[in-house]
Design a protein around this motif. Structure first.
Motif, PDB file in Angstrom:
ATOM      1  N   GLN A  45     -23.011 -22.385   5.726  1.00 35.24           N
ATOM      2  CA  GLN A  45     -22.742 -21.093   5.106  1.00 35.24           C
ATOM      3  C   GLN A  45     -24.002 -20.532   4.449  1.00 35.24           C
ATOM      4  OE1 GLN A  45     -19.876 -21.196   1.919  1.00 35.24           O
ATOM      5  NE2 GLN A  45     -19.534 -18.988   1.944  1.00 35.24           N
ATOM      6  N   LEU A  46     -24.772 -21.389   3.803  1.00 39.92           N
ATOM      7  CA  LEU A  46     -26.020 -20.973   3.179  1.00 39.92           C
ATOM      8  C   LEU A  46     -26.980 -20.418   4.228  1.00 39.92           C
ATOM      9  CD1 LEU A  46     -27.846 -20.902   0.645  1.00 39.92           C
ATOM     10  CD2 LEU A  46     -28.554 -23.227   1.221  1.00 39.92           C
ATOM     11  N   ALA A  47     -27.102 -21.115   5.349  1.00 43.12           N
ATOM     12  CA  ALA A  47     -27.986 -20.653   6.424  1.00 43.12           C
ATOM     13  C   ALA A  47     -27.523 -19.309   6.983  1.00 43.12           C
ATOM     14  CB  ALA A  47     -28.031 -21.698   7.539  1.00 43.12           C
ATOM     15  N   ASN A  48     -26.228 -19.139   7.138  1.00 45.27           N
ATOM     16  CA  ASN A  48     -25.698 -17.881   7.665  1.00 45.27           C
ATOM     17  C   ASN A  48     -25.927 -16.723   6.697  1.00 45.27           C
ATOM     18  OD1 ASN A  48     -24.776 -19.096  10.023  1.00 45.27           O
ATOM     19  ND2 ASN A  48     -22.776 -19.581   9.153  1.00 45.27           N
ATOM     20  N   GLN A  49     -25.812 -16.991   5.410  1.00 50.71           N
ATOM     21  CA  GLN A  49     -26.039 -15.940   4.414  1.00 50.71           C
ATOM     22  C   GLN A  49     -27.497 -15.473   4.419  1.00 50.71           C
ATOM     23  OE1 GLN A  49     -24.663 -17.979   0.883  1.00 50.71           O
ATOM     24  NE2 GLN A  49     -22.631 -17.034   0.977  1.00 50.71           N
ATOM     25  N   ILE A  50     -28.425 -16.426   4.481  1.00 48.55           N
ATOM     26  CA  ILE A  50     -29.846 -16.067   4.517  1.00 48.55           C
ATOM     27  C   ILE A  50     -30.158 -15.297   5.797  1.00 48.55           C
ATOM     28  CG2 ILE A  50     -32.199 -16.970   4.586  1.00 48.55           C
ATOM     29  CD1 ILE A  50     -31.227 -19.350   2.940  1.00 48.55           C
ATOM     30  N   SER A  51     -29.625 -15.774   6.913  1.00 53.36           N
ATOM     31  CA  SER A  51     -29.863 -15.115   8.201  1.00 53.36           C
ATOM     32  C   SER A  51     -29.321 -13.690   8.205  1.00 53.36           C
ATOM     33  CB  SER A  51     -29.229 -15.928   9.334  1.00 53.36           C
ATOM     34  OG  SER A  51     -29.784 -17.220   9.417  1.00 53.36           O
ATOM     35  N   ALA A  52     -28.149 -13.503   7.609  1.00 53.04           N
ATOM     36  CA  ALA A  52     -27.547 -12.176   7.578  1.00 53.04           C
ATOM     37  C   ALA A  52     -28.390 -11.196   6.769  1.00 53.04           C
ATOM     38  CB  ALA A  52     -26.131 -12.259   7.005  1.00 53.04           C
ATOM     39  N   GLU A  53     -28.951 -11.663   5.653  1.00 50.46           N
ATOM     40  CA  GLU A  53     -29.810 -10.792   4.850  1.00 50.46           C
ATOM     41  C   GLU A  53     -31.074 -10.411   5.614  1.00 50.46           C
ATOM     42  OE1 GLU A  53     -29.492  -9.278   1.756  1.00 50.46           O
ATOM     43  OE2 GLU A  53     -27.406  -9.867   2.099  1.00 50.46           O
ATOM     44  N   MET A  54     -31.658 -11.378   6.306  1.00 55.38           N
ATOM     45  CA  MET A  54     -32.870 -11.100   7.076  1.00 55.38           C
ATOM     46  C   MET A  54     -32.589 -10.148   8.231  1.00 55.38           C
ATOM     47  SD  MET A  54     -34.501 -14.949   7.163  1.00 55.38           S
ATOM     48  CE  MET A  54     -35.956 -14.442   8.090  1.00 55.38           C
ATOM     49  N   ALA A  55     -31.414 -10.291   8.839  1.00 52.45           N
ATOM     50  CA  ALA A  55     -31.052  -9.434   9.972  1.00 52.45           C
ATOM     51  C   ALA A  55     -30.877  -7.977   9.563  1.00 52.45           C
ATOM     52  CB  ALA A  55     -29.773  -9.957  10.629  1.00 52.45           C
ATOM     53  N   ARG A  56     -30.746  -7.719   8.277  1.00 56.03           N
ATOM     54  CA  ARG A  56     -30.607  -6.333   7.813  1.00 56.03           C
ATOM     55  C   ARG A  56     -31.886  -5.537   8.030  1.00 56.03           C
ATOM     56  NH1 ARG A  56     -28.035  -6.445   1.864  1.00 56.03           N
ATOM     57  NH2 ARG A  56     -28.156  -4.194   2.212  1.00 56.03           N
ATOM     58  N   VAL A  57     -33.026  -6.221   8.098  1.00 51.26           N
ATOM     59  CA  VAL A  57     -34.301  -5.515   8.259  1.00 51.26           C
ATOM     60  C   VAL A  57     -35.036  -5.913   9.542  1.00 51.26           C
ATOM     61  CG1 VAL A  57     -34.635  -5.171   5.799  1.00 51.26           C
ATOM     62  CG2 VAL A  57     -35.489  -7.258   6.868  1.00 51.26           C
ATOM     63  N   ILE A  58     -34.510  -6.884  10.277  1.00 49.19           N
ATOM     64  CA  ILE A  58     -35.143  -7.320  11.522  1.00 49.19           C
ATOM     65  C   ILE A  58     -34.125  -7.212  12.648  1.00 49.19           C
ATOM     66  CG2 ILE A  58     -36.373  -9.184  12.695  1.00 49.19           C
ATOM     67  CD1 ILE A  58     -37.039 -10.320   9.941  1.00 49.19           C
ATOM     68  N   GLU A  59     -34.300  -6.227  13.512  1.00 49.98           N
ATOM     69  CA  GLU A  59     -33.346  -5.967  14.586  1.00 49.98           C
ATOM     70  C   GLU A  59     -33.661  -6.804  15.824  1.00 49.98           C
ATOM     71  OE1 GLU A  59     -30.688  -4.160  14.861  1.00 49.98           O
ATOM     72  OE2 GLU A  59     -30.664  -3.044  12.980  1.00 49.98           O
ATOM     73  N   GLY A  60     -32.634  -7.423  16.390  1.00 47.90           N
ATOM     74  CA  GLY A  60     -32.740  -8.063  17.687  1.00 47.90           C
ATOM     75  C   GLY A  60     -33.589  -9.312  17.748  1.00 47.90           C
ATOM     76  N   LYS A  61     -33.782  -9.993  16.630  1.00 51.49           N
ATOM     77  CA  LYS A  61     -34.608 -11.201  16.610  1.00 51.49           C
ATOM     78  C   LYS A  61     -33.823 -12.359  16.006  1.00 51.49           C
ATOM     79  CE  LYS A  61     -38.142  -9.131  18.370  1.00 51.49           C
ATOM     80  NZ  LYS A  61     -38.596  -9.463  19.733  1.00 51.49           N
ATOM     81  N   SER A  62     -32.628 -12.588  16.518  1.00 54.04           N
ATOM     82  CA  SER A  62     -31.755 -13.613  15.947  1.00 54.04           C
ATOM     83  C   SER A  62     -32.341 -15.017  16.115  1.00 54.04           C
ATOM     84  CB  SER A  62     -30.365 -13.543  16.587  1.00 54.04           C
ATOM     85  OG  SER A  62     -30.457 -13.691  17.994  1.00 54.04           O
ATOM     86  N   ARG A  63     -32.994 -15.295  17.240  1.00 56.21           N
ATOM     87  CA  ARG A  63     -33.561 -16.643  17.442  1.00 56.21           C
ATOM     88  C   ARG A  63     -34.701 -16.898  16.455  1.00 56.21           C
ATOM     89  NH1 ARG A  63     -33.737 -20.906  20.900  1.00 56.21           N
ATOM     90  NH2 ARG A  63     -35.730 -22.014  21.072  1.00 56.21           N
ATOM     91  N   GLN A  64     -35.563 -15.899  16.268  1.00 59.83           N
ATOM     92  CA  GLN A  64     -36.681 -16.067  15.332  1.00 59.83           C
ATOM     93  C   GLN A  64     -36.171 -16.269  13.905  1.00 59.83           C
ATOM     94  OE1 GLN A  64     -36.539 -13.942  17.801  1.00 59.83           O
ATOM     95  NE2 GLN A  64     -38.494 -13.799  18.873  1.00 59.83           N
TER      96      GLN A  64
END
Length: 318
Positions: A11-30
């Motif tokens: 859950q912690l990893a998903n929360q951090i990833s979700a915040e980063m995805a707000r400003v980085i489009e289309g780079k889910s693997r990175q």
């Protein structure tokens, strides 16, 4: 590791990833790789051409953590003391006092790291490997967690100094951003029209929670056959005819650490071969050196590592 702990770390990893995805489009693997390296307690090298979001990814990861984040802009005139710190004489106390440098933070963004001289680059070696700085006969321990996120441009060579092998080996993984897809780039333009997107990234965890998650990962079970499989992959790089320098023993340890994170993100408390294979390319490719013949033939380290993974027999479930 209990099921509860697995769920909390995921859950912690998903929360951090979700915040980063707000400003980085289309780079889910990175994004996933960056978060994995953070939880595994490693350092990340982001290498690509200018303007593809290297610094934004690093900054968004730092902003998602309620910790101390510092940026070091590497330039040719940057000194080692600017990174690690320096002792200055205090007139009032008549004693020397240590003034910490930019390396004393939870997340350290080293921007354009290959623009600094080799002497300044080497100031990071002890900090990245041992989480400490030695100065004037004293040892100063760094904050926990501690992560260096370095960016560099591999194309522009004028005024840059290639990272030595010892420095590259201390990075747990390397990622390339790549150009965004047309749809993602359009979304980025529309988002930037509304203001600074990084300001919208919120801290979703604390340094204490991160430390607890990192410690919990040590309980993820790595079977002897999995350890042997990791060693087989490393040995395959050392014996490959296209490589004049294979992966180091530190690479074996780093691959095991990220494999544990991969297992937890998949909801397991044990590592399987697929966890090892998931980030083998990111963990190995920046450490190996290709032969002249391989370079002339256009064989990249990434392609060679993918071949190593596909050709090395993986343990089967009995």
């Amino acid at each position: 590791m209990t099921t509860t702990n697995i769920g909390e770390v995921a859950q912690l990893a998903n929360q951090i990833s979700a915040e980063m995805a707000r400003v980085i489009e289309g780079k889910s693997r990175q994004i996933r790789t960056a978060v994995t390296v953070l939880l595994a307690g490693g350092h990340l090298l982001i290498e690509d051409v200018p303007g593809v979001g290297k610094t934004v990814l690093a900054k968004s990861l730092g902003r998602s953590i309620a910790g101390d984040v510092k940026r070091i802009q590497f330039t040719p005139d940057l000194l080692p003391a600017d990174v690690t710190g320096v002792s200055v004489f205090n007139q009032s106390t008549r004693e020397f006092e240590f003034k910490p440098g930019g390396i004393f933070a939870n997340i350290v963004l080293g921007d354009e790291i290959n623009r600094a001289s080799p002497k300044t680059q080497s100031a990071l070696l002890e900090a990245m490997a041992e989480r400490q700085v030695s100065a004037d006969g004293k040892t100063y321990h760094l904050n926990r967690p501690f992560m260096v996120i370095a960016t560099q441009n591999p194309i522009e060579m004028e005024g840059t100094y290639p990272l030595p092998e010892a420095q590259r080996d201390r990075f747990m993984a390397r990622i390339r951003m790549g150009y965004p897809a047309a749809e993602s780039e359009s979304k980025m333009l529309m988002a930037q029209a509304t203001g600074d997107q990084l300001a919208k990234v919120n801290a979703v965890t604390t340094v204490n929670a991160l430390s607890s998650a990192t410690e919990a990962l040590t309980e993820v079970y790595v079977a002897p056959v999995i350890a042997d499989y990791i060693v087989s992959l490393v040995n395959a790089t050392r014996q490959h005819t296209d490589l004049r320098l294979g992966a180091s023993p530190r690479a074996s340890l780093h691959l095991m650490q990220v494999s544990r994170v991969e297992a937890v993100l998949a909801g397991r408390d044990y590592v399987i071969p697929e966890d090892v294979q998931a980030l083998a390319e990111e963990v190995f490719s920046h450490r190996v050196l290709t032969t002249v013949e391989a370079q002339v033939a256009g064989r990249r380290p990434e392609d060679i590592i993918r071949g190593v993974v596909s050709s090395t027999p993986a343990p089967t479930r009995g």
